[in-house]
Structure formats: structure tokens, C-alpha cells
Design an enzyme around this catalytic site. Structure first.
Site, PDB file in Angstrom:
ATOM      1  N   GLY A   1       0.818  -1.211   0.000  1.00 44.05           N
ATOM      2  CA  GLY A   1       0.000   0.000   0.000  1.00 44.05           C
ATOM      3  C   GLY A   1       0.853   1.262   0.000  1.00 44.05           C
TER       4      GLY A   1
ATOM      5  N   ASN B   1      -8.016   3.923   8.783  1.00 43.95           N
ATOM      6  CA  ASN B   1      -7.463   2.764   9.479  1.00 43.95           C
ATOM      7  C   ASN B   1      -7.566   2.845  11.004  1.00 43.95           C
ATOM      8  OD1 ASN B   1      -5.562   4.825   8.466  1.00 43.95           O
ATOM      9  ND2 ASN B   1      -4.124   3.855   9.867  1.00 43.95           N
TER      10      ASN B   1
ATOM     11  N   SER C   1      -3.572  -3.204  -0.546  1.00 46.51           N
ATOM     12  CA  SER C   1      -2.455  -3.965   0.012  1.00 46.51           C
ATOM     13  C   SER C   1      -2.885  -5.391   0.319  1.00 46.51           C
ATOM     14  CB  SER C   1      -2.015  -3.264   1.308  1.00 46.51           C
ATOM     15  OG  SER C   1      -1.034  -4.008   1.957  1.00 46.51           O
TER      16      SER C   1
ATOM     17  N   HIS D   1      -1.746  -7.593   2.685  1.00 47.96           N
ATOM     18  CA  HIS D   1      -1.759  -8.150   4.044  1.00 47.96           C
ATOM     19  C   HIS D   1      -2.915  -7.691   4.920  1.00 47.96           C
ATOM     20  CE1 HIS D   1       0.194  -4.852   6.535  1.00 47.96           C
ATOM     21  NE2 HIS D   1       0.421  -4.398   5.323  1.00 47.96           N
TER      22      HIS D   1
ATOM     23  N   CYS E   1       3.999   6.168  22.165  1.00 49.18           N
ATOM     24  CA  CYS E   1       4.943   6.837  23.052  1.00 49.18           C
ATOM     25  C   CYS E   1       6.290   6.936  22.335  1.00 49.18           C
ATOM     26  CB  CYS E   1       5.083   6.040  24.329  1.00 49.18           C
ATOM     27  SG  CYS E   1       6.060   6.898  25.554  1.00 49.18           S
TER      28      CYS E   1
HETATM   29  N1  PLP Z   1      -2.855   2.977   3.867  1.00 51.95           N
HETATM   30  C1  PLP Z   1      -3.611   2.580   4.904  1.00 51.95           C
HETATM   31  C2  PLP Z   1      -4.945   3.183   5.112  1.00 51.95           C
HETATM   32  C3  PLP Z   1      -3.128   1.589   5.769  1.00 51.95           C
HETATM   33  O1  PLP Z   1      -3.881   1.204   6.799  1.00 51.95           O
HETATM   34  C4  PLP Z   1      -1.850   1.037   5.525  1.00 51.95           C
HETATM   35  C5  PLP Z   1      -1.277   0.034   6.450  1.00 51.95           C
HETATM   36  O2  PLP Z   1      -1.477   0.090   7.650  1.00 51.95           O
HETATM   37  C6  PLP Z   1      -1.105   1.487   4.415  1.00 51.95           C
HETATM   38  C7  PLP Z   1      -1.646   2.467   3.608  1.00 51.95           C
HETATM   39  C8  PLP Z   1       0.246   0.924   4.093  1.00 51.95           C
HETATM   40  O3  PLP Z   1       0.129  -0.337   3.479  1.00 51.95           O
HETATM   41  P1  PLP Z   1       1.393  -1.327   3.464  1.00 51.95           P
HETATM   42  O4  PLP Z   1       1.571  -1.821   4.871  1.00 51.95           O
HETATM   43  O5  PLP Z   1       0.995  -2.427   2.521  1.00 51.95           O
HETATM   44  O6  PLP Z   1       2.559  -0.572   2.958  1.00 51.95           O
END
Ligand code: PLP
Length: 395
Positions: free
Chosen positions: A74, A155, A211, A213, A336
């Protein structure tokens, strides 16, 4: 000693690889190992797996195969979308609009380009629920705006953004602009893709990142949908792989895994409904059992798997440690760093005061989450908060 079952409620951070996805990937490590660019049979076999994966991804997104570019995840997809559009634009000083609650893969990229003097940038605020206002967005558009990047779903708090409305607005602007510099619309759909509508045409986006994962696929693989005709230049330089948009020998096993995970999304729709019910059960019980607690994000327009709370008078990290000791994995928006508690940029943008934002915990459920898992959280969390409040220095 009785082993307590470990409970994983951090699926927005990452998900386990689905056994079927793992099985689909396995041959591509040491049996079908050719380089897809090689013309011999080993290479051709890998190439055909790559082509098939691209077709499957394209069919899921209702787009053409040539519009799918595989990346390392991502983060790279977001970087390619933003930097690729900025460097591909003809504007003297391109203007980029994004929101204050984007993932750092977007936010830091835009900030970096702004600091370097390459672009002008606008960072849109959000309301208390974390929603971007389309009216504010419209007001921020200037003649030199080349890109709008607004995430599909957040997220940390799970709020879903009005992507279709933004898509419609961008189409209107482009009609008025005619042959002049096009305005492109990118969405980071890393968290949204597993649960929300993914038809590119219905969404009206030009670029979409995802992404592997986060959808029970492997780590280190993702993709960027790039609508044909979008003027975008590569950000990595090397060979001509990925339709000359992303050089580097392809991660064939990862790509096969990503496609297998994408293929499973549709069949998991009923599981998503169960996840949503469990999330609502968790939210209801936590708010009822723990006083001085707020639910973050939008009450309705939210991802089915995310429930994030702020508990007054406690620190998120202390809650996390206590939950971990009880065998429950969650996460906190406040980290933190160098001894200072930094409240999350997302919670701050929603207007949550730092003292409350410090007590943030996010539970992100997944397809393996059971009612027993949630019951356990409901059992152990109230006494943890009560104990921490008793000894807390935050008042
Ligand atoms: N964008 C969002 C909204 C995400 O939650 C994340 C990963 O936490 C990413 C981008 C980054 O993706 P990647 O871990 O595949 O680089």
C-alpha cells in the site's frame, strides 16, 4: 498452568495469510520460479501466472488488466499515485489536496513534496466523526490542482469517506476544464477493499491503492489501479516491468497470493456481516460497562471491523500492555515516542482533546473473530480500565 487462548483483534494492522492463499502461493517459491521476463518455458510459466493474477484483480475492480500495476504494498502504491501524478503533470507548481486523517503513506508523501517546494498542498480538516466535507473540498480546488487524495476508509477510526460524491465532483471539474490539465482522484483503499464496494467505475476514481496483508494475503505486495490515460510517471527507475510503470522483477508468489486473497473477498461477504454484528455487540457492551468512554469515528458510516474507543484518564499503551497480558492483541492510536505521548493525528483532527486521545484503543476484528473472543474482551477490559484509572496520573 492453563493456557489461555490468545485473541487477535488487530486485523487493521495485518491479517494472517488465509490457508487457501498460502496454498496457491507455495509452488511459486521453488517449483515455478522462472523470471516472468525470461522467454524460456520457466519464464513463460511465471508470466502466465502473473497475467492470470492481473486479470483476476482487474475483474474484481471492474477495470482492464492494463490498469493494474503491482507494487510492494500500500505504501508504494500511495507514493506512486501521488509522486507519479505530480511529476507527470504539466502544471508549473502543481497543487495537491488531501485530508488531515490520511495514513502516513499519503500524508508524509504530500508533506515531503510540499517541503521540497515541488507542490502546493492543502490538508482538509474533518468533522468530529472523521468525515471530509465535499463542499470544503470543492472550495479548495484551484486551477493548478492536479490531484485529490482522500482515503476510502480510515485505518484508526473506520470512518468511510464520500468517495462516490468526490468522484462525481472531479468528473464535473474535468468537464469544465476540457483539454486543460486533468484533475485526478486517488483513493487509498487499503482498509476499505475487503469490505466495501470495489467497482472502480461506480466509485469514479482514477487511482486506487490496496495492500495484500490487510485482506488475508501476504505482506509486501499491493497494487495501484491507474485508469488508462492517466498521465503518471514511474517513481522507481530500472527495467520495463509492470507496463513500464514499476520496474523490478515481479514478486510472483506475492502477486499470486494477492490475487487469491482478492478472489476470496466476494465469498466472504456473509462473514463481513457477522463481523459487523460482533463489532456492534462490542461497542454496545463497552459503552454500557465503562463510564467516561467515547466511541471514535462515524456512528454509522464505518468499516464493519473497526471499533476504536477513548477512555478518559488512562493511557492507551498501559491498556494495551494489560490486554496483552490477558492474551488480547489490540492497538492504540497514540504512540509513546521518545518519552512523550503523541496523540494520533487522526484523533486530533476529529477534535478529540489530547488528554482523551491518549486513552485510545482500537479493536479491529477479522473473519476468524468469534463471539467468545468479544465476550472475553468485555470481561477483562472494564477491570483493567478501573485499575488503571485508580493509579493514573492523567486526570
Ligand atoms: N494505507 C492505509 C490506510 C493503511 O492502513 C496502511 C497500512 O497500515 C497502508 C496504507 C500501508 O500499506 P502497506 O503496509 O501495505 O505498505
Amino acid at each position: 498452568m492453563i493456557e489461555t487462548k490468545k485473541i487477535y483483534l488487530d486485523c487493521a494492522a495485518t491479517t494472517p495469510v488465509d490457508p487457501e492463499v498460502f496454498e496457491a502461493m507455495e509452488p511459486y517459491f521453488n517449483k515455478i520460479y522462472g523470471n516472468p521476463s525470461s522467454i524460456h518455458s520457466f519464464g513463460r510459466e511465471a508470466r502466465s501466472a502473473l497475467d492470470k493474477a492481473r486479470q483476476e484483480a482487474a475483474s474484481f475492480f471492474n477495470c482492464e488488466s492494463e490498469e493494474i500495476i503491482f507494487t510492494s504494498g500500500g505504501t508504494e502504491a500511495d507514493n506512486l499515485a501521488i509522486m507519479g501524478c505530480v511529476f507527470g503533470s504539466k502544471a508549473e507548481k502543481p497543487h495537491v489536496i488531501t485530508s488531515k486523517i490520511e495514513h502516513h503513506a499519503v500524508l508524509s508523501t504530500v508533506e515531503h513534496l510540499e517541503r521540497k517546494g515541488v507542490i502546493e498542498a492543502s490538508f482538509l480538516g474533518v468533522d468530529e466523526f472523521g468525515e471530509v466535507s465535499v463542499k470544503d473540498l470543492e472550495k479548495a480546488i484551484k486551477p493548478n490542482t492536479v490531484l485529490i487524495s482522500v482515503m476510502y476508509a480510515n485505518n484508526e477510526i473506520g470512518t468511510i469517506q464520500p468517495i462516490k460524491e468526490i468522484g462525481r465532483l472531479v468528473r464535473e471539474i474535468n468537464k469544465q476544464r476540457g483539454e486543460k490539465q486533468r484533475l485526478y482522484f486517488h483513493t487509498d483503499a487499503v482498509q476499505g477493499v475487503g469490505y466495501l464496494e470495489a467497482d472502480i467505475k461506480a466509485l469514479g476514481v482514477d487511482l486506487l491503492s490496496m495492500s495484500g496483508h490487510k485482506i488475508y494475503g501476504p505482506k509486501g505486495i499491493g497494487l495501484l489501479f491507474i485508469k488508462s490515460g492517466t498521465e503518471i510517471v514511474p517513481i522507481l527507475h530500472g527495467g520495463g516491468q509492470e507496463l513500464k510503470k514499476r520496474p523490478g522483477t515481479e514478486n510472483v508468489a506475492g502477486i499470486v497470493g494477492l490475487a487469491a486473497a482478492i478472489n476470496k473477498i466476494k465469498s466472504q461477504k456473509s462473514k463481513a456481516r457477522m463481523t459487523e454484528d460482533l463489532r456492534d455487540y462490542l461497542i454496545g457492551e463497552i459503552l454500557a460497562k465503562i463510564p467516561d468512554t467515547i466511541l471514535t469515528g462515524h456512528p454509522k458510516k464505518r468499516l464493519p471491523n473497526i471499533a476504536s474507543f477513548c477512555f478518559k484518564g488512562v493511557e492507551g499503551e498501559s491498556i494495551l500492555i494489560n490486554l496483552d497480558l490477558a492474551g488480547i492483541a489490540a492497538s492504540s492510536g497514540s504512540a509513546c515516542t521518545s518519552g512523550a505521548l503523541e496523540p494520533s493525528h487522526v484523533l486530533s483532527a476529529c477534535g478529540i482533546e489530547p488528554r482523551l486521545a491518549h486513552g485510545n484503543i482500537r479493536f479491529s476484528l477479522g473473519k476468524f473473530t468469534t463471539k467468545e473472543d468479544i465476550d472475553r474482551v468485555i470481561e477483562v477490559l472494564p477491570p483493567i480500565i478501573e485499575k488503571l484509572r485508580r493509579i493514573s496520573s492523567i486526570h
